[in-house]
Design a protein around this motif. Structure first.
Motif, PDB file in Angstrom:
ATOM      1  N   VAL A  40       0.852  -1.189   0.000  1.00 37.43           N
ATOM      2  CA  VAL A  40       0.000   0.000   0.000  1.00 37.43           C
ATOM      3  C   VAL A  40       0.886   1.236   0.000  1.00 37.43           C
ATOM      4  O   VAL A  40       1.814   1.345   0.814  1.00 37.43           O
ATOM      5  N   LEU A  41       0.611   2.164  -0.909  1.00 37.94           N
ATOM      6  CA  LEU A  41       1.350   3.421  -0.996  1.00 37.94           C
ATOM      7  C   LEU A  41       0.401   4.575  -0.715  1.00 37.94           C
ATOM      8  O   LEU A  41      -0.656   4.694  -1.358  1.00 37.94           O
ATOM      9  N   ALA A  42       0.766   5.425   0.237  1.00 39.19           N
ATOM     10  CA  ALA A  42      -0.110   6.539   0.605  1.00 39.19           C
ATOM     11  C   ALA A  42       0.653   7.542   1.450  1.00 39.19           C
ATOM     12  O   ALA A  42       1.704   7.225   2.023  1.00 39.19           O
ATOM     13  N   THR A  43       0.108   8.751   1.548  1.00 40.59           N
ATOM     14  CA  THR A  43       0.672   9.781   2.408  1.00 40.59           C
ATOM     15  C   THR A  43      -0.446  10.428   3.223  1.00 40.59           C
ATOM     16  O   THR A  43      -1.628  10.220   2.955  1.00 40.59           O
ATOM     17  N   GLU A  82       7.965 -11.072  -3.796  1.00 33.91           N
ATOM     18  CA  GLU A  82       6.708 -11.732  -3.419  1.00 33.91           C
ATOM     19  C   GLU A  82       5.481 -10.838  -3.621  1.00 33.91           C
ATOM     20  O   GLU A  82       4.344 -11.319  -3.602  1.00 33.91           O
ATOM     21  N   THR A  83       5.686  -9.540  -3.777  1.00 28.50           N
ATOM     22  CA  THR A  83       4.556  -8.611  -3.906  1.00 28.50           C
ATOM     23  C   THR A  83       3.711  -8.978  -5.122  1.00 28.50           C
ATOM     24  O   THR A  83       4.220  -9.100  -6.234  1.00 28.50           O
ATOM     25  N   ASP A  84       2.408  -9.168  -4.894  1.00 24.88           N
ATOM     26  CA  ASP A  84       1.561  -9.567  -6.015  1.00 24.88           C
ATOM     27  C   ASP A  84       0.452  -8.570  -6.336  1.00 24.88           C
ATOM     28  O   ASP A  84      -0.329  -8.788  -7.250  1.00 24.88           O
ATOM     29  N   ASN A  85       0.329  -7.484  -5.571  1.00 28.48           N
ATOM     30  CA  ASN A  85      -0.543  -6.387  -5.978  1.00 28.48           C
ATOM     31  C   ASN A  85      -0.171  -5.129  -5.212  1.00 28.48           C
ATOM     32  O   ASN A  85       0.460  -5.192  -4.152  1.00 28.48           O
ATOM     33  N   VAL A  86      -0.557  -3.990  -5.769  1.00 31.33           N
ATOM     34  CA  VAL A  86      -0.239  -2.697  -5.165  1.00 31.33           C
ATOM     35  C   VAL A  86      -1.516  -1.873  -5.080  1.00 31.33           C
ATOM     36  O   VAL A  86      -2.326  -1.859  -6.015  1.00 31.33           O
ATOM     37  N   ILE A  87      -1.711  -1.201  -3.955  1.00 29.51           N
ATOM     38  CA  ILE A  87      -2.856  -0.307  -3.772  1.00 29.51           C
ATOM     39  C   ILE A  87      -2.334   1.096  -3.510  1.00 29.51           C
ATOM     40  O   ILE A  87      -1.666   1.338  -2.501  1.00 29.51           O
ATOM     41  N   GLY A  88      -2.600   2.013  -4.426  1.00 30.16           N
ATOM     42  CA  GLY A  88      -2.251   3.415  -4.223  1.00 30.16           C
ATOM     43  C   GLY A  88      -3.469   4.163  -3.718  1.00 30.16           C
ATOM     44  O   GLY A  88      -4.554   4.060  -4.297  1.00 30.16           O
ATOM     45  N   ILE A  89      -3.306   4.899  -2.621  1.00 33.36           N
ATOM     46  CA  ILE A  89      -4.436   5.623  -2.028  1.00 33.36           C
ATOM     47  C   ILE A  89      -4.207   7.122  -2.135  1.00 33.36           C
ATOM     48  O   ILE A  89      -3.178   7.635  -1.702  1.00 33.36           O
ATOM     49  N   SER A  90      -5.176   7.817  -2.704  1.00 32.25           N
ATOM     50  CA  SER A  90      -5.151   9.278  -2.758  1.00 32.25           C
ATOM     51  C   SER A  90      -6.578   9.756  -2.878  1.00 32.25           C
ATOM     52  O   SER A  90      -7.231   9.533  -3.905  1.00 32.25           O
ATOM     53  N   GLN A  91      -7.082  10.390  -1.831  1.00 28.59           N
ATOM     54  CA  GLN A  91      -8.468  10.819  -1.859  1.00 28.59           C
ATOM     55  C   GLN A  91      -8.728  11.759  -3.031  1.00 28.59           C
ATOM     56  O   GLN A  91      -9.722  11.628  -3.744  1.00 28.59           O
ATOM     57  N   SER A  92      -7.824  12.697  -3.256  1.00 28.41           N
ATOM     58  CA  SER A  92      -7.992  13.648  -4.357  1.00 28.41           C
ATOM     59  C   SER A  92      -7.674  13.023  -5.706  1.00 28.41           C
ATOM     60  O   SER A  92      -8.107  13.510  -6.756  1.00 28.41           O
ATOM     61  N   GLY A  93      -6.862  11.953  -5.677  1.00 25.27           N
ATOM     62  CA  GLY A  93      -6.419  11.342  -6.915  1.00 25.27           C
ATOM     63  C   GLY A  93      -5.334  12.130  -7.616  1.00 25.27           C
ATOM     64  O   GLY A  93      -4.972  11.832  -8.755  1.00 25.27           O
ATOM     65  N   GLU A  94      -4.780  13.130  -6.921  1.00 22.57           N
ATOM     66  CA  GLU A  94      -3.775  14.006  -7.530  1.00 22.57           C
ATOM     67  C   GLU A  94      -2.441  13.972  -6.802  1.00 22.57           C
ATOM     68  O   GLU A  94      -1.595  14.838  -7.038  1.00 22.57           O
ATOM     69  N   SER A  95      -2.230  13.026  -5.905  1.00 20.05           N
ATOM     70  CA  SER A  95      -0.978  12.949  -5.159  1.00 20.05           C
ATOM     71  C   SER A  95       0.167  12.569  -6.101  1.00 20.05           C
ATOM     72  O   SER A  95       0.270  11.428  -6.550  1.00 20.05           O
ATOM     73  N   THR A  96       1.028  13.540  -6.383  1.00 22.56           N
ATOM     74  CA  THR A  96       2.094  13.334  -7.366  1.00 22.56           C
ATOM     75  C   THR A  96       3.035  12.200  -6.974  1.00 22.56           C
ATOM     76  O   THR A  96       3.415  11.378  -7.819  1.00 22.56           O
ATOM     77  N   SER A  97       3.410  12.158  -5.700  1.00 27.47           N
ATOM     78  CA  SER A  97       4.358  11.129  -5.264  1.00 27.47           C
ATOM     79  C   SER A  97       3.766   9.734  -5.407  1.00 27.47           C
ATOM     80  O   SER A  97       4.459   8.790  -5.812  1.00 27.47           O
ATOM     81  N   THR A  98       2.481   9.581  -5.105  1.00 27.80           N
ATOM     82  CA  THR A  98       1.818   8.281  -5.241  1.00 27.80           C
ATOM     83  C   THR A  98       1.715   7.880  -6.704  1.00 27.80           C
ATOM     84  O   THR A  98       2.006   6.731  -7.073  1.00 27.80           O
ATOM     85  N   ILE A  99       1.325   8.810  -7.546  1.00 26.28           N
ATOM     86  CA  ILE A  99       1.194   8.534  -8.982  1.00 26.28           C
ATOM     87  C   ILE A  99       2.542   8.150  -9.582  1.00 26.28           C
ATOM     88  O   ILE A  99       2.650   7.166 -10.336  1.00 26.28           O
ATOM     89  N   ASP A 100       3.589   8.901  -9.241  1.00 27.76           N
ATOM     90  CA  ASP A 100       4.925   8.611  -9.781  1.00 27.76           C
ATOM     91  C   ASP A 100       5.423   7.240  -9.334  1.00 27.76           C
ATOM     92  O   ASP A 100       6.036   6.502 -10.127  1.00 27.76           O
ATOM     93  N   ALA A 101       5.172   6.894  -8.075  1.00 28.38           N
ATOM     94  CA  ALA A 101       5.610   5.594  -7.566  1.00 28.38           C
ATOM     95  C   ALA A 101       4.875   4.460  -8.270  1.00 28.38           C
ATOM     96  O   ALA A 101       5.477   3.427  -8.617  1.00 28.38           O
ATOM     97  N   LEU A 102       3.579   4.631  -8.510  1.00 32.50           N
ATOM     98  CA  LEU A 102       2.804   3.602  -9.205  1.00 32.50           C
ATOM     99  C   LEU A 102       3.285   3.423 -10.646  1.00 32.50           C
ATOM    100  O   LEU A 102       3.368   2.303 -11.154  1.00 32.50           O
ATOM    101  N   LYS A 103       3.620   4.521 -11.298  1.00 36.32           N
ATOM    102  CA  LYS A 103       4.150   4.442 -12.663  1.00 36.32           C
ATOM    103  C   LYS A 103       5.474   3.677 -12.683  1.00 36.32           C
ATOM    104  O   LYS A 103       5.721   2.853 -13.573  1.00 36.32           O
ATOM    105  N   ALA A 104       6.319   3.944 -11.693  1.00 38.09           N
ATOM    106  CA  ALA A 104       7.623   3.270 -11.621  1.00 38.09           C
ATOM    107  C   ALA A 104       7.448   1.776 -11.381  1.00 38.09           C
ATOM    108  O   ALA A 104       8.149   0.946 -11.986  1.00 38.09           O
ATOM    109  N   ILE A 105       6.516   1.414 -10.505  1.00 35.78           N
ATOM    110  CA  ILE A 105       6.260   0.007 -10.207  1.00 35.78           C
ATOM    111  C   ILE A 105       5.731  -0.712 -11.437  1.00 35.78           C
ATOM    112  O   ILE A 105       6.115  -1.847 -11.727  1.00 35.78           O
ATOM    113  N   GLU A 106       4.864  -0.056 -12.192  1.00 35.38           N
ATOM    114  CA  GLU A 106       4.297  -0.669 -13.395  1.00 35.38           C
ATOM    115  C   GLU A 106       5.392  -1.003 -14.406  1.00 35.38           C
ATOM    116  O   GLU A 106       5.342  -2.040 -15.071  1.00 35.38           O
TER     117      GLU A 106
END
Length: 268
Positions: A40-43, A82-106
């Motif tokens: 889970v990735l969130a701030t 072993e990680t088999d799924n990722v959950i990014g949490i951002s209420q606004s959906g605009e958290s730059t750090s979360t979005i960038d991390a998800l892009k890198a993981i993909e």
């Protein structure tokens, strides 16, 4: 002041209705999440919500749930094999750090399923994930999210419940028992708000003298203590911290003085 301008209290008063509606929409409003090793990735309040739901999820599903701040994870941490799924949490959906991390993981592991938990289905976060999970709390037009925090905790717990049922880990009766427990808790929100306001009125003189606040807890309440730290810092603008009491007793307790107010959060 702008007429009918919402305040943080406006949204606090909406929590009971919002959570009730989320419960009514179950199970159609939750996905079944595959895998036993979740990242889970969130701030901010989102990471506090993740910690609030963590032990419920791990207990009912027998999964390993790792929670990380996205900026730190992106630049310093390693993605476990072993990680088999990722959950990014951002209420606004605009958290730059979360979005960038998800892009890198993909890019690192394209086969991973990436979920985005957000209240804005058309946000940038929603564009970079495989599946969007709607928090269902609407938009909060103040800087300090409250119903969004509670709704995020609840949506994570309900998702775990639905997944546990789909995996055959709990029976129909056990699922219904959990839903009944949730409904009873939601029904008490208005009463809790009233008790809290009465508490403040009783102790307001002492509280307003304080120059520092600390909330102390144990175990599964760590997300609540962390959210206190976030909200007090955002709103009253005084040094505030939330931590496990065991951690507090290993050094931080030395700072206690007559201008320091403490809250001890009890559990059952």
């Amino acid at each position: 002041m702008e007429e009918n301008k919402p305040s943080m209290m406006t949204y606090i008063m909406e929590e009971q209705e919002v959570l009730s509606n989320i419960l009514k929409n179950y199970p159609d409003n939750c996905p079944v999440i595959k895998g036993n090793d979740w990242l889970v990735l969130a701030t901010g309040s989102s990471i506090n919500a993740a910690y609030s739901a963590k032990y419920y999820i791990e207990n009912i599903l027998d999964v390993y749930l790792r929670i990380e701040e996205p900026f730190k994870f992106h630049y310093y941490e390693k993605l476990k094999e072993e990680t088999d799924n990722v959950i990014g949490i951002s209420q606004s959906g605009e958290s730059t750090s979360t979005i960038d991390a998800l892009k890198a993981i993909e890019k690192m592991k394209p086969e991973l399923t990436i979920y985005g938990l957000t209240s804005k289905r058309e946000s940038e976060l929603a564009q970079v994930v495989d599946e969007v999970i709607d928090i269902e709390n609407g938009i909060e037009r103040v800087g300090y999210v409250t119903k969004g925090f509670s709704a995020t905790v609840f949506k994570l717990m309900l998702t775990a419940l639905k997944t546990a049922k789909a995996r055959g880990l709990i029976s129909d009766q056990e699922e219904e028992k959990e839903l009944t427990t949730f409904a009873k808790a939601i029904d008490k929100i208005s009463e809790i708000i009233e008790k809290t306001e009465n508490f403040f009125e009783k102790w307001s003189n002492e509280l307003m003298k304080a120059q520092r606040f600390t909330s102390l807890c144990t175990g599964a309440l760590i997300g609540t203590a962390m959210e206190m730290q976030t909200k007090f810092s955002e709103t009253i603008r005084l040094p505030s911290q939330g931590m496990d009491i065991e951690v507090f007793m290993h050094g931080p307790y030395f700072e206690v003085n007559s201008n320091h107010q403490q809250f001890y959060i009890d559990s059952n």
